[in-house]
Design a protein around this motif. Structure first.
Motif, short mmCIF file in Angstrom:
data_model
loop_
_atom_site.label_atom_id
_atom_site.label_comp_id
_atom_site.label_asym_id
_atom_site.label_seq_id
_atom_site.Cartn_x
_atom_site.Cartn_y
_atom_site.Cartn_z
N TRP A 119 0.99 -7.21 -6.05
CA TRP A 119 -0.06 -5.86 -6.84
C TRP A 119 0.71 -4.43 -5.42
CZ3 TRP A 119 -3.94 -5.70 -10.40
CH2 TRP A 119 -3.84 -7.10 -10.94
N VAL A 120 0.59 -3.27 -6.31
CA VAL A 120 0.61 -2.10 -5.33
C VAL A 120 -0.28 -1.20 -5.29
CG1 VAL A 120 2.39 -0.24 -4.90
CG2 VAL A 120 3.02 -2.20 -5.28
N ARG A 121 -1.02 -0.54 -4.16
CA ARG A 121 -2.49 0.28 -4.32
C ARG A 121 -1.49 1.90 -4.13
NH1 ARG A 121 -7.15 0.71 -0.35
NH2 ARG A 121 -5.46 1.48 1.70
N ILE A 122 -2.43 2.22 -5.83
CA ILE A 122 -1.21 3.68 -5.82
C ILE A 122 -2.25 4.32 -5.83
CG2 ILE A 122 0.27 2.78 -7.58
CD1 ILE A 122 -1.38 2.98 -9.66
N ASN A 123 -2.08 5.97 -5.30
CA ASN A 123 -2.72 6.99 -5.27
C ASN A 123 -3.41 7.30 -6.41
OD1 ASN A 123 -2.21 8.27 -2.23
ND2 ASN A 123 0.40 7.57 -3.44
N ASP A 167 0.54 -1.27 0.13
CA ASP A 167 -0.20 0.09 -0.07
C ASP A 167 1.07 1.55 0.04
OD1 ASP A 167 -2.64 1.80 0.22
OD2 ASP A 167 -2.74 0.75 1.91
N LEU A 168 0.78 2.05 -0.87
CA LEU A 168 1.29 3.41 -1.15
C LEU A 168 -0.05 4.27 -0.90
CD1 LEU A 168 3.55 3.35 -4.18
CD2 LEU A 168 4.23 3.16 -1.75
N GLU A 169 -1.06 4.17 -0.55
CA GLU A 169 -2.16 5.10 -0.82
C GLU A 169 -2.89 5.41 1.24
OE1 GLU A 169 -6.76 6.35 -0.98
OE2 GLU A 169 -5.76 4.35 -0.27
N ASP A 170 -3.90 5.26 1.84
CA ASP A 170 -4.05 4.64 2.57
C ASP A 170 -3.14 4.99 4.11
OD1 ASP A 170 -6.36 6.82 2.45
OD2 ASP A 170 -7.96 5.08 2.84
N ALA A 171 -2.15 3.37 4.10
CA ALA A 171 -1.74 3.30 5.28
C ALA A 171 -0.65 3.81 5.26
CB ALA A 171 -1.48 1.80 5.34
N VAL A 172 -0.38 5.13 4.14
CA VAL A 172 0.83 5.62 4.49
C VAL A 172 0.76 6.94 4.37
CG1 VAL A 172 2.95 6.44 2.79
CG2 VAL A 172 1.71 4.07 2.99
N ALA A 173 1.35 6.94 5.59
CA ALA A 173 1.46 9.00 5.68
C ALA A 173 1.52 10.61 4.41
CB ALA A 173 1.46 9.86 6.83
N VAL A 174 1.28 10.87 4.59
CA VAL A 174 1.92 12.22 2.97
C VAL A 174 2.72 12.12 3.29
CG1 VAL A 174 1.20 14.43 1.68
CG2 VAL A 174 -1.10 13.59 3.10
N ASP A 175 3.59 12.23 4.33
CA ASP A 175 5.21 12.88 4.45
C ASP A 175 5.68 11.95 4.58
OD1 ASP A 175 3.89 12.12 6.65
OD2 ASP A 175 5.28 14.06 8.46
N ARG A 176 5.10 10.66 4.30
CA ARG A 176 6.28 9.39 3.55
C ARG A 176 6.49 8.80 2.36
NH1 ARG A 176 8.07 7.42 8.47
NH2 ARG A 176 7.56 5.42 7.90
N LYS A 177 5.08 9.23 1.78
CA LYS A 177 4.64 8.73 0.71
C LYS A 177 5.56 8.29 -0.40
CE LYS A 177 0.57 9.36 0.09
NZ LYS A 177 -0.53 7.69 0.80
#
Length: 278
Positions: free
Chosen positions: A68-72, A36-46
């Protein structure tokens, strides 16, 4: 008889900015991982998460686990694809908060620019997305659909009871749209229940009866239950194999060994059984 493509019985979410969890992820027993690159990752850690996931993908050993990778959605989508889209072992990307097929056309172009053959799973998280499910399912590279029920419940103002009947229409609609578009059946949405695994099993079995063929998981404890629910029994596998062998000559209709009528719909169900076999 040709080998059937596999369907995922379980797909485990893993935060993209957690190297320790990524290191252990392949040992959790899930058929798929959704990094997960979306909800599980804070904005400042993207940006950090993109670097971590790209490095992890580059160092992956040979594995039968599908990645798979979940993208924003929106503007960060391009940055996500540039970071991970070129990975040879990436099966596909899950596009969070998909709203239209037009977004999938844009994503297709980004993946093509990276030389990627990755497939796409649109995540439907709003009323508008669910109502456009057939259109979205027919978009480029789409392998299956998935429902993001936490955001969806907030969008439509639904509060679910113990049996979650309030979401029955949405779930069945997505199953129907998937079949109409000719894509793989959906895997079931996540549940936050990972302590009461009996309750998790009951809800998973109910979703299986609706036509879902696997389940997304947010905790490793859920994976074994999902695998058990969606793994056909030995008797079911034997029956499906015998049926497909009996009608391997291309007959449109017929009668099986027990005298029951068989048509293409029955054979399709037999193929789905084998696709979930491990």
């Amino acid at each position: 008889m040709a080998e059937q493509p596999r369907l995922a019985r379980s797909a485990l979410y893993v935060p993209g900015d957690a190297p320790d969890k990524l290191r252990k992820a392949l040992d959790r027993g899930a058929d798929e991982l959704i990094v997960d690159l979306e909800d599980a990752v804070a904005v400042d850690r993207k940006e950090l998460a993109r670097d971590i996931v790209a490095t992890w993908l580059d160092g992956l050993p040979d594995t039968e686990t599908t990645i798979w990778v979940r993208i924003n959605p929106g503007a960060p989508m391009a940055e996500d694809v540039r970071a991970i889209g070129g990975a040879a072992n990436l099966a596909g990307v899950m596009l969070a908060k998909t709203e239209s097929a037009e977004e999938l056309v844009g994503l297709d172009g980004l993946l093509a620019a990276e030389g990627s053959h990755a497939r796409v799973v649109p995540l439907l998280e709003s009323a508008a997305a669910v109502l456009r499910a057939l259109e979205i399912a027919s978009g480029p590279r789409v392998q299956r659909l998935q429902i993001g029920e936490a955001d969806l419940r907030a969008d439509i103002g639904v509060t679910t009871g113990p049996d979650e009947r309030e979401l029955l229409h949405v779930r069945s609609h997505v199953v129907l749209a998937s079949s109409a578009a000719g894509i793989a059946p959906p895997i079931a949405p996540v549940s936050t229940e990972f302590r009461d695994l009996d309750a998790f099993r009951a809800s998973t079995e109910a979703l299986a009866r609706l036509g879902f063929v696997g389940r997304a998981c947010i905790h490793p404890a859920q994976v074994a239950v999902a695998n058990e629910v969606f793994t056909p029994s030995a008797a079911e596998v034997e029956k499906a194999q015998a049926l497909l062998e009996r009608f391997s000559g291309g007959e449109a209709v017929g009668v099986d060994a027990d005298g029951r009528f068989v048509d293409e719909a029955v054979l399709r169900q037999a193929r789905l059984v084998l696709a979930r076999t491990r």
